[in-house]
Design an enzyme around this catalytic site. Structure first.
Site, PDB file in Angstrom:
ATOM      1  N   LYS A 129       5.464  -4.653  -3.378  1.00  0.00           N
ATOM      2  CA  LYS A 129       7.080  -4.534  -3.312  1.00  0.00           C
ATOM      3  C   LYS A 129       7.443  -4.871  -1.665  1.00  0.00           C
ATOM      4  O   LYS A 129       8.463  -5.691  -1.365  1.00  0.00           O
ATOM      5  CB  LYS A 129       7.442  -3.483  -3.604  1.00  0.00           C
ATOM      6  CG  LYS A 129       9.042  -2.988  -3.665  1.00  0.00           C
ATOM      7  CD  LYS A 129       9.769  -4.154  -4.429  1.00  0.00           C
ATOM      8  CE  LYS A 129      11.150  -3.809  -4.414  1.00  0.00           C
ATOM      9  NZ  LYS A 129      11.945  -4.935  -5.072  1.00  0.00           N
ATOM     10  N   CYS A 155       0.815  -1.303  -0.038  1.00  0.00           N
ATOM     11  CA  CYS A 155      -0.055   0.104   0.160  1.00  0.00           C
ATOM     12  C   CYS A 155       1.015   1.237   0.092  1.00  0.00           C
ATOM     13  O   CYS A 155       1.849   1.121   0.467  1.00  0.00           O
ATOM     14  CB  CYS A 155      -0.950   0.136   1.051  1.00  0.00           C
ATOM     15  SG  CYS A 155      -2.242  -1.431   1.386  1.00  0.00           S
ATOM     16  N   HIS A 167      16.863 -38.701  -5.209  1.00  0.00           N
ATOM     17  CA  HIS A 167      15.814 -39.280  -3.965  1.00  0.00           C
ATOM     18  C   HIS A 167      14.560 -38.930  -4.185  1.00  0.00           C
ATOM     19  O   HIS A 167      13.637 -38.971  -3.083  1.00  0.00           O
ATOM     20  CB  HIS A 167      16.710 -38.634  -2.876  1.00  0.00           C
ATOM     21  CG  HIS A 167      17.900 -39.172  -2.603  1.00  0.00           C
ATOM     22  ND1 HIS A 167      18.304 -40.500  -2.222  1.00  0.00           N
ATOM     23  CD2 HIS A 167      19.290 -38.344  -2.791  1.00  0.00           C
ATOM     24  CE1 HIS A 167      19.710 -40.227  -2.141  1.00  0.00           C
ATOM     25  NE2 HIS A 167      20.325 -39.298  -2.373  1.00  0.00           N
ATOM     26  N   GLU A 216      16.728 -19.038  -5.986  1.00  0.00           N
ATOM     27  CA  GLU A 216      16.514 -17.832  -6.382  1.00  0.00           C
ATOM     28  C   GLU A 216      15.889 -17.767  -7.774  1.00  0.00           C
ATOM     29  O   GLU A 216      14.853 -16.846  -8.105  1.00  0.00           O
ATOM     30  CB  GLU A 216      17.605 -16.968  -6.026  1.00  0.00           C
ATOM     31  CG  GLU A 216      17.554 -15.521  -6.683  1.00  0.00           C
ATOM     32  CD  GLU A 216      16.371 -14.613  -6.008  1.00  0.00           C
ATOM     33  OE1 GLU A 216      15.757 -15.007  -5.177  1.00  0.00           O
ATOM     34  OE2 GLU A 216      16.094 -13.475  -6.752  1.00  0.00           O
ATOM     35  N   GLU A 263       7.590 -15.804  -9.808  1.00  0.00           N
ATOM     36  CA  GLU A 263       6.995 -14.421  -9.289  1.00  0.00           C
ATOM     37  C   GLU A 263       6.473 -13.613 -10.406  1.00  0.00           C
ATOM     38  O   GLU A 263       5.392 -13.201 -10.331  1.00  0.00           O
ATOM     39  CB  GLU A 263       8.240 -13.700  -8.580  1.00  0.00           C
ATOM     40  CG  GLU A 263       7.916 -13.039  -7.459  1.00  0.00           C
ATOM     41  CD  GLU A 263       9.075 -12.161  -6.941  1.00  0.00           C
ATOM     42  OE1 GLU A 263       9.027 -11.642  -6.050  1.00  0.00           O
ATOM     43  OE2 GLU A 263      10.255 -12.590  -7.297  1.00  0.00           O
ATOM     44  N   TRP A 319      -2.891  -2.653  -1.507  1.00  0.00           N
ATOM     45  CA  TRP A 319      -2.896  -4.228  -1.684  1.00  0.00           C
ATOM     46  C   TRP A 319      -3.767  -4.932  -0.718  1.00  0.00           C
ATOM     47  O   TRP A 319      -3.623  -4.725   0.576  1.00  0.00           O
ATOM     48  CB  TRP A 319      -1.405  -4.419  -1.517  1.00  0.00           C
ATOM     49  CG  TRP A 319      -0.944  -5.896  -1.968  1.00  0.00           C
ATOM     50  CD1 TRP A 319      -0.569  -6.375  -2.941  1.00  0.00           C
ATOM     51  CD2 TRP A 319      -0.949  -6.873  -0.837  1.00  0.00           C
ATOM     52  NE1 TRP A 319      -0.278  -7.500  -2.816  1.00  0.00           N
ATOM     53  CE2 TRP A 319      -0.507  -8.041  -1.503  1.00  0.00           C
ATOM     54  CE3 TRP A 319      -1.195  -7.256   0.689  1.00  0.00           C
ATOM     55  CZ2 TRP A 319      -0.278  -9.329  -0.822  1.00  0.00           C
ATOM     56  CZ3 TRP A 319      -1.163  -8.223   1.070  1.00  0.00           C
ATOM     57  CH2 TRP A 319      -0.496  -9.416   0.496  1.00  0.00           C
ATOM     58  N   ARG A 335       4.039  -0.647  -4.687  1.00  0.00           N
ATOM     59  CA  ARG A 335       3.869  -1.078  -3.422  1.00  0.00           C
ATOM     60  C   ARG A 335       2.499  -1.911  -3.144  1.00  0.00           C
ATOM     61  O   ARG A 335       2.076  -2.409  -2.332  1.00  0.00           O
ATOM     62  CB  ARG A 335       4.011  -0.016  -2.351  1.00  0.00           C
ATOM     63  CG  ARG A 335       5.256   0.802  -2.318  1.00  0.00           C
ATOM     64  CD  ARG A 335       5.283   1.753  -1.327  1.00  0.00           C
ATOM     65  NE  ARG A 335       5.066   1.449  -0.102  1.00  0.00           N
ATOM     66  CZ  ARG A 335       6.367   1.134   0.513  1.00  0.00           C
ATOM     67  NH1 ARG A 335       7.428   1.213   0.053  1.00  0.00           N
ATOM     68  NH2 ARG A 335       5.727   0.847   1.855  1.00  0.00           N
ATOM     69  N   ASN A 393      -2.054   2.434   6.020  1.00  0.00           N
ATOM     70  CA  ASN A 393      -1.329   1.113   5.653  1.00  0.00           C
ATOM     71  C   ASN A 393      -1.016   0.298   6.975  1.00  0.00           C
ATOM     72  O   ASN A 393      -0.871   1.046   8.043  1.00  0.00           O
ATOM     73  CB  ASN A 393       0.133   1.590   5.056  1.00  0.00           C
ATOM     74  CG  ASN A 393       0.336   2.078   3.800  1.00  0.00           C
ATOM     75  OD1 ASN A 393      -0.732   2.116   3.055  1.00  0.00           O
ATOM     76  ND2 ASN A 393       1.250   2.546   3.384  1.00  0.00           N
ATOM     77  N   GLY A 394      -1.045  -0.883   7.008  1.00  0.00           N
ATOM     78  CA  GLY A 394      -0.869  -1.737   8.126  1.00  0.00           C
ATOM     79  C   GLY A 394      -2.212  -2.623   8.320  1.00  0.00           C
ATOM     80  O   GLY A 394      -2.918  -2.775   7.689  1.00  0.00           O
ATOM     81  N   LYS A 444      12.390 -16.356  -8.870  1.00  0.00           N
ATOM     82  CA  LYS A 444      12.071 -15.152  -9.832  1.00  0.00           C
ATOM     83  C   LYS A 444      11.178 -15.620 -10.822  1.00  0.00           C
ATOM     84  O   LYS A 444      10.519 -14.823 -11.477  1.00  0.00           O
ATOM     85  CB  LYS A 444      13.630 -14.942 -10.458  1.00  0.00           C
ATOM     86  CG  LYS A 444      13.751 -13.365 -10.814  1.00  0.00           C
ATOM     87  CD  LYS A 444      14.372 -12.402  -9.576  1.00  0.00           C
ATOM     88  CE  LYS A 444      13.485 -12.586  -8.286  1.00  0.00           C
ATOM     89  NZ  LYS A 444      13.977 -11.923  -7.174  1.00  0.00           N
TER      90      LYS A 444
HETATM   91  C1  AGP Z   1      11.653 -10.735  -4.360  1.00  0.00           C
HETATM   92  O1  AGP Z   1      11.682 -10.798  -5.729  1.00  0.00           O
HETATM   93  C2  AGP Z   1      10.498 -10.984  -3.657  1.00  0.00           C
HETATM   94  N1  AGP Z   1       9.440  -9.792  -4.338  1.00  0.00           N
HETATM   95  C3  AGP Z   1      10.274 -11.141  -2.301  1.00  0.00           C
HETATM   96  O2  AGP Z   1      10.742 -12.474  -1.902  1.00  0.00           O
HETATM   97  C4  AGP Z   1      11.546 -10.185  -1.457  1.00  0.00           C
HETATM   98  O3  AGP Z   1      12.573 -10.305  -1.286  1.00  0.00           O
HETATM   99  C5  AGP Z   1      10.933 -10.353   0.209  1.00  0.00           C
HETATM  100  O4  AGP Z   1       9.712  -9.961   0.243  1.00  0.00           O
HETATM  101  C6  AGP Z   1      11.758  -9.573   0.974  1.00  0.00           C
HETATM  102  O5  AGP Z   1      11.439  -8.223   1.005  1.00  0.00           O
HETATM  103  P1  AGP Z   1      12.780  -7.317   1.636  1.00  0.00           P
HETATM  104  O6  AGP Z   1      13.970  -7.449   1.018  1.00  0.00           O
HETATM  105  O7  AGP Z   1      12.358  -5.883   1.210  1.00  0.00           O
HETATM  106  O8  AGP Z   1      12.626  -7.407   2.878  1.00  0.00           O
END
Ligand code: AGP
Length: 608
Positions: free
Chosen positions: A603, A2, A506, A483, A490, A74, A27, A100-101, A487
């Site tokens: 984000k 948000c 396994h 990772e 996501e 969000w 965000r 927000n929150g 990616k």
């Molecule tokens: C990364 O591509 C993601 N969007 C997500 O996993 C992110 O790394 C995670 O939410 C942690 O965010 P931060 O580094 O802002 O704490």
């Protein structure tokens, strides 16, 4: 998660609100709204389900006011809809709130307010704030008093901005767990949940602390605590460049951020390499050599990609400093009543510095007397401020939801930490020099990988339509595989599994088929033969293999290969990861995905 903006001054608030929201859209982006007060009396509100562009289209030309608040959402409480979008009003439409929150006692407050006659028009927790503030905003009561009294009844986290139709010469904002930044202009003031909305207008900012409120007027601001004590805050200057917030000619922020990595890595390394003693200078750790020698274990905490970067960091610390190190999701750690040891060093990792789970993990360690360092990108963020010391990444703002340059800079920061710790322990000067030169070579080596973007796009178009993908790597390569899979999932929504290459036989080998290709990390290191054997096992089951390697494997072992430059073995993971970023990006483009704003994500995850 948000975004909040607000404006008060001589100009019309609406253009800033809409532009600020567009900058904060990364965000949260399922609904958006604005409210203005001023010239003609009363509060005007427009809010819509959808993107900020949909909101801008719905705002008429006559929608003007010298004071305004805005929000991009969000969803946490209630589906994305016009009614659930912020701002929320009380019944008399006197008070408008963006938030927000999460208000944890929203149900209880809602029942009490409804019993007193409040009529609720949304499913959100935020709406209770509008009614609650209105209930305290009696004749002659200053808005800041009404807000303070209302927040005294609230349990939860918030960053809020409040507009009052009867006191349009001010906005009241408050922070508790969700950032609020004041931007100081010439006879005008701005507010945002993130400096990215402000940098076009001012570089002078004040970050509120948790538990702090501010009354913001066109000619200045006053900050105070929840128990009404005045606080004195000095503005700081934002040093991130304005063009960091534009796509700069790239099709997406993600592609731009991937291509920025040679520069962001240089900034992470900047001034920190000591060639004379073959080590790294990290003054911000606030730990001298004697204290560092007493550390017996390192525990790294982060979420998502930050956790995977932590896995690479743990590997580096174990290899270079020979200190046992382990990375754990902060989101799990904080709930399991962790044992905190005096001789363990905790390191929190976060790009945003706002991730609530990571912040809560840091607070848990500190509450139990542990020492926490931060590896953080955002200067002055909540996690950075909570830690006892640490390293800033200086990667620059990362706008795309998927982390790329911050991920790489985090691993570089861990290489510096590992080198520094190693040289205090038993890493030889010769090995220190080996790592220093390899770190210096990284930016050019990253450029070499980026030059293959078009070729990787062709491969991505071929693999993107698979029913899923397997990512495998051994030891140093396994976090790279995790990772890489993250990616791809996501941003392309292609299902991806990451496994240690050693574990394939396994269980997951049963999945291998022509429809489930494997991305295999095949560095030229001491495990090369083992990795080549695994490729043979996949090919023997008719699996397709895309190798990311230093040397092209025989054609019978891999259908395709992306070659990356060789670094020192400990740093190879950094370079092996870069093609996987490009693969995910181009796969997402090939599938027509919303690359920078993937569905269901935001984000910064500032809620539990
Ligand atoms: C990364 O591509 C993601 N969007 C997500 O996993 C992110 O790394 C995670 O939410 C942690 O965010 P931060 O580094 O802002 O704490």
């Amino acid at each position: 998660m948000c975004g909040i903006v607000a404006y008060i001054g001589p100009k019309d608030a609406t253009p800033f609100l809409l532009e600020g929201l567009a900058r904060l859209e990364y965000r949260g982006y399922d609904s958006a709204g604005v409210a203005v007060a001023g010239r003609t009396g009363g509060i005007k509100v427009r809010k819509v389900k959808g993107r900020v562009a949909d909101l801008a289209a719905a705002v008429p030309a006559r929608f003007k006011g010298s004071t305004g608040i805005g929000h991009t959402r969000w969803a946490t409480h209630g589906v994305p809809s016009d009614a659930n979008a912020h701002p929320h009003l009380d019944n008399a439409e006197r008070i408008a709130v963006v938030h927000n929150g999460i208000i944890e006692n929203a149900d209880e407050l809602r029942a009490k307010l409804a019993a007193d006659g409040a009529v609720f028009r949304s499913e959100t927790d935020t709406e209770v704030l509008g009614h609650l503030i209105a209930a305290h905003a009696a004749e002659g009561v200053e808005l800041e008093e009404a807000v303070r009294a209302a927040l005294g009844k609230v349990v939860g986290t918030y960053g809020i901005a409040v507009l009052d139709a009867e006191q349009p010469d001010r906005i009241v904002v408050a922070r508790n767990g969700s950032p609020i930044v004041l931007g100081i202009g010439e006879k005008e003031m701005f507010v945002a949940s993130d400096v990215s909305a402000l940098v076009r207008y001012t570089r002078q900012v004040v970050h509120l602390e948790d538990g702090e409120l501010a009354t913001v007027r066109a000619d200045g601001f006053r900050t105070f605590t929840e128990d009404a004590r005045t606080t004195h805050r000095q503005p700081s200057t934002v040093d991130w460049e304005i063009d960091s917030y534009d796509t700069g000619g790239y099709e997406h922020f993600l592609l731009k951020e991937i291509h920025e990595q040679p520069g962001s890595v240089e900034r992470t390394l900047g001034g920190r390499l000591d060639e004379r003693f073959a080590t790294a200078h990290l003054g911000g750790l606030n730990l001298d050599a004697r204290e560092l020698r007493e550390i017996r274990r390192v525990k790294i905490l982060g979420c998502g990609s930050a956790y995977y970067a932590g896995e690479m960091g743990a590997q580096l610390i174990e290899e270079l400093a020979r200190i046992p190190a382990h990375s754990e999701p902060a989101s799990e750690f904080r709930y399991r009543n962790p044992v905190i040891e005096a001789d363990t060093l905790y390191i929190a990792v976060s790009q945003s510095g706002e991730t609530y789970d990571t912040l809560a993990a840091v607070q848990e360690v500190k509450r139990k007397g542990g020492r926490v360092l931060g590896v953080v990108n955002t200067v002055g963020s909540a996690i950075a401020r909570e830690c006892d010391g640490g390293i800033y990444l200086h990667a620059g703002p990362e706008i795309s939801v998927a982390s790329t340059k911050a991920f790489t800079s985090t691993v570089v920061a861990f290489a510096l930490i590992a080198l520094h710790f190693g040289r205090i322990h038993d890493l030889s000067p010769a090995d220190g020099r080996r790592i220093v030169s390899a770190l210096k070579a990284l930016p050019d080596q990253i450029r070499e990988v980026l030059a293959q973007s078009d070729a990787i796009a062709e491969l991505a178009a071929e693999y993107a339509h698979s029913e899923g993908m397997m990512f495998i790597g051994r030891v140093r390569g396994y976090p790279v595989a995790r990772e890489g899979a993250q990616k791809l999932k996501e941003i392309s929504y292609v299902h991806a599994e990451a496994y240690p290459a050693s574990e394939l036989k396994h269980g997951p080998l049963a999945l291998i088929s022509p429809e489930l290709p494997t991305v295999a990390l095949v560095p030229d290191d001491e495990l090369l033969d083992k990795n080549l054997t695994t490729l043979g096992e996949i090919k023997a089951r008719s699996g397709r293999v895309l190798a990311v390697a230093h040397r092209r494997p025989e054609a019978k072992l891999a259908d395709h290969c992306i070659l990356v430059p060789k670094s020192e073995p400990e740093l190879d993971p950094l370079l092996l990861n870069i093609p996987l970023q490009l693969l995910a990006y181009h796969a997402a483009v090939a599938l027509g995905r919303d690359v920078d704003k993937p569905r269901n994500l935001a984000k910064s995850v500032t809620v539990e």
